[in-house]
Design an enzyme around this catalytic site. Structure first.
Site, PDB file in Angstrom:
ATOM      1  N   LYS A 107       0.933  -1.357   0.110  1.00 15.11           N
ATOM      2  CA  LYS A 107      -0.028   0.009  -0.048  1.00 15.11           C
ATOM      3  C   LYS A 107       0.762   1.253   0.134  1.00 15.11           C
ATOM      4  O   LYS A 107       0.093   2.347  -0.352  1.00 15.11           O
ATOM      5  CB  LYS A 107      -0.916   0.005   1.125  1.00 15.11           C
ATOM      6  CG  LYS A 107      -2.157  -0.979   0.955  1.00 15.11           C
ATOM      7  CD  LYS A 107      -2.851  -0.661   0.158  1.00 15.11           C
ATOM      8  CE  LYS A 107      -4.575  -1.131   0.246  1.00 15.11           C
ATOM      9  NZ  LYS A 107      -5.617  -0.521  -0.357  1.00 15.11           N
ATOM     10  N   ASP A 142      -8.000  -0.461   6.947  1.00 11.37           N
ATOM     11  CA  ASP A 142      -8.130  -1.722   7.435  1.00 11.37           C
ATOM     12  C   ASP A 142      -6.702  -1.916   7.941  1.00 11.37           C
ATOM     13  O   ASP A 142      -6.550  -2.770   8.813  1.00 11.37           O
ATOM     14  CB  ASP A 142      -8.385  -2.922   6.428  1.00 11.37           C
ATOM     15  CG  ASP A 142      -7.312  -2.982   5.291  1.00 11.37           C
ATOM     16  OD1 ASP A 142      -6.382  -3.711   5.579  1.00 11.37           O
ATOM     17  OD2 ASP A 142      -7.521  -2.403   4.407  1.00 11.37           O
TER      18      ASP A 142
END
Length: 406
Positions: free
Chosen positions: A76, A117
């Site tokens: 990410k 998340d």
């Protein structure tokens, strides 16, 4: 939680459908050049699981191992770092700056805020710290303590909310508006498009590396992509790049958790529009527990994916065990729940008698090169051991499969 695996196999789209310019191979080259300027950058491994491929009856299984990305155990940071750099470049009149240029800035720190998340928030926190900025990160209820602490260890403020992921995204957006913070969210909606576009572009570095590595291996380009989707940003970016490269030669499948299958639901409704699923979105695949598709990624997935799967948690657990205890001669890949779903699904696809017709429709066989992205390592170490050592979320004795033909 349902143990039923559902799938949709679509008829090939007739005619030429192009991908957005900002997801093409040309766009990916510029993005990778930016990432190459970040200290600690190196391409993550592309692992050729030859013994597993032989065991399952396909030509090659290629796994892009993102557990090695910037020491963050997930991919990410590629999106977060690129987006934050572009935001700073625009605000400071620097255009498209290098990471080194931004590190030399002497400015009052800005605050970047996001909902996550875990992996996206960690990437945003890392990029903000590297560039001398502040980060505030909100996580949905049920988030693993290890993911929260990983974000805090990078100097960011992290708070777990009593909200699901999509509600946490809206909360972060409200906080940004109230306090004048900069929202760095990996999904887009009408009126919020530029930053998620940059985040999706940031992911293109993975695809660019994989394409180069495949050529160096002397392996045929992928015939099949298995792409996990939360909001669909990663899947849309990878599909855009490889469709630009390979056109109709490529078949792409989208995989989602059963309780958060918003792309599957959108394709099943078949009206061309993205649709939302609600509820707690409970799944071990925390990185994919999203109920609202990114409207920037949705057209790419709708137009270019050839099949879509709603996947029970046992498929992710199976993939974790296969990768963690590989066939003799294959490399070990430590894959977390959201990273392992592609290998777990492929193993069932190639071995279950109930799926013989689907294998034929998908043209999966000895001539196939299957590319999957292991997007995270053991970002929840306790659950990783529960799955791999203790056999949690075991494969059921009887496979329940439902299909919706298109």
């Amino acid at each position: 939680m349902s143990n039923t695996m559902r799938y949709i196999h679509k008829q090939r789209v007739q005619g030429v459908i192009t991908v957005p310019d900002w997801l093409t191979a040309n766009a990916a080259s510029a993005v990778r050049a930016f990432h190459e300027g970040i200290p600690g950058y190196h391409p993550t491994p592309l692992v050729d699981l030859e013994a597993l491929a032989e065991h399952l009856g396909v030509g090659h299984i290629l796994v892009k191992d993102e557990s090695k990305r910037f020491g963050l155990n997930a991919f990410k940071a590629l999106g977060g770092s690129y987006a934050i750099a572009r935001i700073l470049g625009e605000r400071l009149g620097l255009g498209d700056p290098t990471f080194e240029q931004l590190q030399c800035l002497q400015i009052e720190p800005l605050t970047f805020v996001t909902a996550t998340d875990g992996n996206h928030g960690r990437g945003v926190a890392w990029a903000a710290k590297m560039l001398g900025q502040r980060a505030v990160v909100y996580l949905p209820k049920g988030s693993a303590t290890s993911r929260v602490e990983a974000i805090r260890s990078l100097g960011a403020e992290a708070q777990v909310l009593e909200l699901n992921y999509d509600e946490a995204v809206r909360y972060a957006a409200r906080q940004a508006e109230e306090y004048g913070w900069l929202l760095v969210q990996d999904t887009g909606w009408p009126g919020y498009e530029q930053i998620p576009t940059w985040i999706m572009q940031g992911y293109l570095t993975m695809a660019h590396e994989a394409w180069e590595q495949i050529g160096e291996m002397g392996v045929e380009p992928p015939s099949h992509l298995l792409l996990q989707a939360g909001v669909g940003s990663l899947a849309g970016a990878m599909l855009g790049f490889f469709k630009d490269k390979l056109g109709d030669k490529l078949q792409a499948s989208i995989m989602e958790p059963t309780n958060a299958a918003c792309v599957y639901q959108s394709i099943a409704v078949a009206d061309g529009q993205p649709h939302v699923v609600s509820g707690d979105l409970q799944t071990i695949m925390a990185g994919l527990a999203c109920g609202e598709p990114n409207h920037l990624a949705w057209p790419v997935l709708r137009d270019h994916a050839s099949s879509c799967f709603s996947c029970p948690d046992y498929l992710a657990a199976l993939g974790m065990r296969i990768l963690g205890r590989p066939q003799p001669g294959d490399a070990v890949v430590i894959a977390g729940e959201s990273g392992a779903i592609g290998v777990g699904l492929l193993a069932v696809l190639m071995q279950a008698p109930e799926l013989a017709r689907l294998r034929q429709q998908m043209q999966l066989g000895l001539d196939s090169t299957v590319l999957v992205f292991s997007t995270e390592g053991d970002t929840d170490p306790d659950n990783y051991l529960d799955v791999v050592w203790k056999g949690k979320y075991a494969l059921p004795e009887a496979l329940i499969v439902e299909s919706e033909e298109r």
